[in-house]
Motif scaffolding. Structure first.
Motif, PDB file in Angstrom:
ATOM      1  N   ASN A  37      -1.945   7.700  29.122  1.00  0.00           N
ATOM      2  CA  ASN A  37      -1.565   6.329  29.882  1.00  0.00           C
ATOM      3  C   ASN A  37      -2.261   5.309  29.300  1.00  0.00           C
ATOM      4  OD1 ASN A  37      -0.908   4.931  31.565  1.00  0.00           O
ATOM      5  ND2 ASN A  37      -2.873   5.850  33.309  1.00  0.00           N
ATOM      6  N   ILE A  38      -1.806   4.303  28.412  1.00  0.00           N
ATOM      7  CA  ILE A  38      -2.349   4.347  27.093  1.00  0.00           C
ATOM      8  C   ILE A  38      -1.931   2.364  27.629  1.00  0.00           C
ATOM      9  CG2 ILE A  38      -2.979   4.972  25.511  1.00  0.00           C
ATOM     10  CD1 ILE A  38      -1.432   4.040  23.796  1.00  0.00           C
ATOM     11  N   MET A  39      -2.832   0.819  27.510  1.00  0.00           N
ATOM     12  CA  MET A  39      -1.889  -0.301  27.630  1.00  0.00           C
ATOM     13  C   MET A  39      -1.519  -0.799  26.792  1.00  0.00           C
ATOM     14  SD  MET A  39      -5.375  -1.013  31.344  1.00  0.00           S
ATOM     15  CE  MET A  39      -3.505  -1.381  31.676  1.00  0.00           C
ATOM     16  N   ASN A  40      -1.893  -0.449  25.763  1.00  0.00           N
ATOM     17  CA  ASN A  40      -1.359  -1.395  24.255  1.00  0.00           C
ATOM     18  C   ASN A  40      -2.109  -0.610  23.680  1.00  0.00           C
ATOM     19  OD1 ASN A  40      -0.434  -3.305  22.954  1.00  0.00           O
ATOM     20  ND2 ASN A  40      -0.515  -4.689  24.527  1.00  0.00           N
ATOM     21  N   ALA A  41      -1.452  -0.396  21.809  1.00  0.00           N
ATOM     22  CA  ALA A  41      -1.629  -0.085  21.088  1.00  0.00           C
ATOM     23  C   ALA A  41      -1.373  -1.037  20.053  1.00  0.00           C
ATOM     24  CB  ALA A  41      -1.134   0.833  20.712  1.00  0.00           C
ATOM     25  N   TYR A  42      -1.864  -1.090  18.563  1.00  0.00           N
ATOM     26  CA  TYR A  42      -1.730  -1.870  17.066  1.00  0.00           C
ATOM     27  C   TYR A  42      -1.866  -1.569  16.035  1.00  0.00           C
ATOM     28  CZ  TYR A  42      -3.007  -6.433  14.437  1.00  0.00           C
ATOM     29  OH  TYR A  42      -3.477  -7.583  13.706  1.00  0.00           O
ATOM     30  N   VAL A  43      -1.457  -1.150  15.447  1.00  0.00           N
ATOM     31  CA  VAL A  43      -1.336  -0.866  13.942  1.00  0.00           C
ATOM     32  C   VAL A  43      -1.046  -2.081  12.792  1.00  0.00           C
ATOM     33  CG1 VAL A  43      -0.954   1.024  12.542  1.00  0.00           C
ATOM     34  CG2 VAL A  43      -0.894   1.527  14.933  1.00  0.00           C
ATOM     35  N   VAL A  44      -2.221  -1.867  12.011  1.00  0.00           N
ATOM     36  CA  VAL A  44      -2.495  -1.980  10.987  1.00  0.00           C
ATOM     37  C   VAL A  44      -2.289  -1.733   9.298  1.00  0.00           C
ATOM     38  CG1 VAL A  44      -2.838  -4.403   9.696  1.00  0.00           C
ATOM     39  CG2 VAL A  44      -3.238  -5.158  11.588  1.00  0.00           C
ATOM     40  N   HIS A  45      -1.474  -1.635   8.442  1.00  0.00           N
ATOM     41  CA  HIS A  45      -2.171  -0.992   7.285  1.00  0.00           C
ATOM     42  C   HIS A  45      -1.335  -1.894   6.112  1.00  0.00           C
ATOM     43  CE1 HIS A  45      -1.397   2.779   4.745  1.00  0.00           C
ATOM     44  NE2 HIS A  45      -1.396   3.869   6.083  1.00  0.00           N
ATOM     45  N   ARG A  46      -1.985  -1.275   5.156  1.00  0.00           N
ATOM     46  CA  ARG A  46      -2.230  -2.342   3.981  1.00  0.00           C
ATOM     47  C   ARG A  46      -0.877  -1.549   2.778  1.00  0.00           C
ATOM     48  NH1 ARG A  46      -5.394  -4.557   0.695  1.00  0.00           N
ATOM     49  NH2 ARG A  46      -4.230  -4.733  -0.644  1.00  0.00           N
ATOM     50  N   VAL A  47      -0.147  -2.466   1.605  1.00  0.00           N
ATOM     51  CA  VAL A  47       0.146  -2.130   0.681  1.00  0.00           C
ATOM     52  C   VAL A  47      -0.360  -2.703  -0.399  1.00  0.00           C
ATOM     53  CG1 VAL A  47       2.479  -1.064   2.929  1.00  0.00           C
ATOM     54  CG2 VAL A  47       1.972  -3.731   1.255  1.00  0.00           C
ATOM     55  N   GLY A  48       0.123  -2.555  -1.445  1.00  0.00           N
ATOM     56  CA  GLY A  48      -0.549  -2.835  -3.126  1.00  0.00           C
ATOM     57  C   GLY A  48      -1.654  -1.666  -2.816  1.00  0.00           C
ATOM     58  N   ASP A  49      -1.976  -3.356  -4.135  1.00  0.00           N
ATOM     59  CA  ASP A  49      -3.223  -2.433  -4.755  1.00  0.00           C
ATOM     60  C   ASP A  49      -4.637  -2.496  -4.027  1.00  0.00           C
ATOM     61  OD1 ASP A  49      -1.889  -2.364  -7.225  1.00  0.00           O
ATOM     62  OD2 ASP A  49      -2.049  -4.342  -6.889  1.00  0.00           O
ATOM     63  N   ILE A  50      -5.079  -1.683  -4.009  1.00  0.00           N
ATOM     64  CA  ILE A  50      -6.308  -1.587  -2.930  1.00  0.00           C
ATOM     65  C   ILE A  50      -7.443  -0.974  -4.175  1.00  0.00           C
ATOM     66  CG2 ILE A  50      -7.713   0.218  -1.221  1.00  0.00           C
ATOM     67  CD1 ILE A  50      -4.016  -0.384  -0.153  1.00  0.00           C
ATOM     68  N   LYS A  51      -8.636  -1.620  -3.509  1.00  0.00           N
ATOM     69  CA  LYS A  51     -10.224  -0.874  -4.335  1.00  0.00           C
ATOM     70  C   LYS A  51     -10.861  -0.056  -3.075  1.00  0.00           C
ATOM     71  CE  LYS A  51      -9.967  -5.054  -7.675  1.00  0.00           C
ATOM     72  NZ  LYS A  51      -9.427  -5.880  -6.669  1.00  0.00           N
ATOM     73  N   PRO A  52     -11.645   0.638  -3.679  1.00  0.00           N
ATOM     74  CA  PRO A  52     -12.155   1.276  -2.926  1.00  0.00           C
ATOM     75  C   PRO A  52     -13.317   0.885  -1.747  1.00  0.00           C
ATOM     76  CG  PRO A  52     -12.185   2.341  -5.260  1.00  0.00           C
ATOM     77  CD  PRO A  52     -12.339   0.918  -5.157  1.00  0.00           C
ATOM     78  N   SER A  53     -13.295   1.438  -0.374  1.00  0.00           N
ATOM     79  CA  SER A  53     -14.307   0.497   0.408  1.00  0.00           C
ATOM     80  C   SER A  53     -13.274  -0.004   1.108  1.00  0.00           C
ATOM     81  CB  SER A  53     -15.174   0.571   0.407  1.00  0.00           C
ATOM     82  OG  SER A  53     -14.691  -1.524  -0.215  1.00  0.00           O
ATOM     83  N   GLU A  54     -12.562  -0.223   0.348  1.00  0.00           N
ATOM     84  CA  GLU A  54     -11.765  -1.214   1.291  1.00  0.00           C
ATOM     85  C   GLU A  54     -10.581  -0.656   3.060  1.00  0.00           C
ATOM     86  OE1 GLU A  54     -10.413  -4.940  -2.133  1.00  0.00           O
ATOM     87  OE2 GLU A  54      -8.208  -3.656  -0.970  1.00  0.00           O
ATOM     88  N   PRO A  55     -10.300  -1.448   3.867  1.00  0.00           N
ATOM     89  CA  PRO A  55      -9.689  -0.900   4.515  1.00  0.00           C
ATOM     90  C   PRO A  55      -7.950  -0.621   4.394  1.00  0.00           C
ATOM     91  CG  PRO A  55     -10.560  -2.285   5.103  1.00  0.00           C
ATOM     92  CD  PRO A  55     -10.564  -2.712   3.939  1.00  0.00           C
ATOM     93  N   ILE A  56      -7.366   0.571   4.558  1.00  0.00           N
ATOM     94  CA  ILE A  56      -6.198   1.216   4.386  1.00  0.00           C
ATOM     95  C   ILE A  56      -5.092   0.746   5.742  1.00  0.00           C
ATOM     96  CG2 ILE A  56      -4.641   2.811   3.606  1.00  0.00           C
ATOM     97  CD1 ILE A  56      -6.856   3.740   2.292  1.00  0.00           C
ATOM     98  N   VAL A  57      -6.107   1.729   7.175  1.00  0.00           N
ATOM     99  CA  VAL A  57      -4.952   1.662   7.792  1.00  0.00           C
ATOM    100  C   VAL A  57      -6.083   1.382   8.940  1.00  0.00           C
ATOM    101  CG1 VAL A  57      -5.446   4.082   8.271  1.00  0.00           C
ATOM    102  CG2 VAL A  57      -3.862   2.732   9.487  1.00  0.00           C
ATOM    103  N   LEU A  58      -5.424   0.163  10.289  1.00  0.00           N
ATOM    104  CA  LEU A  58      -6.331   0.820  11.233  1.00  0.00           C
ATOM    105  C   LEU A  58      -6.097   1.058  12.514  1.00  0.00           C
ATOM    106  CD1 LEU A  58      -8.299  -0.774  13.502  1.00  0.00           C
ATOM    107  CD2 LEU A  58      -6.851  -3.251  14.169  1.00  0.00           C
ATOM    108  N   VAL A  59      -5.807   1.566  13.631  1.00  0.00           N
ATOM    109  CA  VAL A  59      -4.889   2.308  15.041  1.00  0.00           C
ATOM    110  C   VAL A  59      -6.109   1.812  16.032  1.00  0.00           C
ATOM    111  CG1 VAL A  59      -4.526   3.900  16.083  1.00  0.00           C
ATOM    112  CG2 VAL A  59      -4.045   3.699  13.366  1.00  0.00           C
ATOM    113  N   ALA A  60      -5.788   0.567  16.581  1.00  0.00           N
ATOM    114  CA  ALA A  60      -6.266   0.075  18.164  1.00  0.00           C
ATOM    115  C   ALA A  60      -5.286   0.616  19.112  1.00  0.00           C
ATOM    116  CB  ALA A  60      -6.923  -1.317  17.811  1.00  0.00           C
TER     117      ALA A  60
END
Lengths: 77, 156
Positions: free
Chosen positions: B75-98
């Protein structure tokens, strides 16, 4: 029939291209037969298949205008 | 619910706040976020950078499908996902699920469901740069306990 083929990740490296459009005789065929026609080889066992962006297996039917993608197991997140 | 694919680095906490500002005030009781970031090691090798490939269109559609499943199961009210693509360096965020919900249990359950099934189904592929050269990652690490919970819920 004309079918757009897309390859991703290691499958793109293996095929040496990202996409292709192939013209084939007939109005439909299975994905497995399509793969044999374009590669001349059996489909590698861990390959995933999408037809029009939905996951399918090798028995799925491909028709004129479809987009078929071949790619390895996914590793996102 | 919303899915975004970003080709450049993003701040998961800033985008979560910005998205939350678009939601009705005073309705949710909590937000659970998962932020996946890039490690500088994997399978016993140093990893200096990573390239993330995806299938535009199919990727967004499958993530949204997982979010809709999670919304049916919890029973959730909302969800938001952001995902990176392309060139990524260590410590950079890859994915957010809220995930926003009235109560914490639903928010935790749905967040875990979304990240696990995103990893299982969404068409992304990682290619790592290691001292031995570039290599495609062949499999993700599993969360078998959570996957079992998801299967049990889906068949209930």
């Amino acid at each position: 029939m004309s079918v757009k083929i897309r390859y991703f990740a290691s499958m793109r490296d293996r095929m040496g291209k990202a996409e292709d459009t192939v013209v084939l005789e007939g109005s439909a065929m299975t994905v497995a037969n399509l793969w044999k026609k374009i590669s001349g080889q059996p489909l590698p066992s861990n390959t995933l298949i999408a037809v029009n962006m939905e996951y399918k297996d090798g028995n799925a039917e491909v028709k004129n205008g479809d987009e078929v993608a071949f790619f390895p197991p996914v590793t996102g997140g | 619910m919303k899915v975004e694919i970003h080709g450049i680095p993003f701040d998961p906490y800033a985008v979560t706040r910005d998205y939350e500002n678009t939601l009705p005030k005073g309705k949710h009781g909590g937000v659970v976020t998962f932020v996946g970031t890039m490690r500088d090691f994997n399978d016993g090798h140093d990893v200096s950078s990573m390239f993330l490939d995806h299938y535009p269109g199919m990727t967004e559609a499958h993530i949204l499908g997982v979010m809709e499943e999670a919304a049916r199961l919890s029973n959730i009210m909302n969800a938001y996902v952001v995902h990176r693509v392309g060139d990524i360096k260590p410590s950079e965020p890859i994915v957010l699920v809220a995930v926003w919900a009235a109560h914490r249990a639903d928010a935790f359950d749905a967040c875990r469901y979304i990240i696990n099934y995103l990893k299982e189904r969404a068409p992304f592929w990682k290619r790592e740069a290691t001292p031995q050269g570039k290599r495609w990652v062949e499999h993700n690490t599993a969360d078998p306990a959570a996957a079992a919970i998801g299967r049990a819920k889906r068949s209930a």
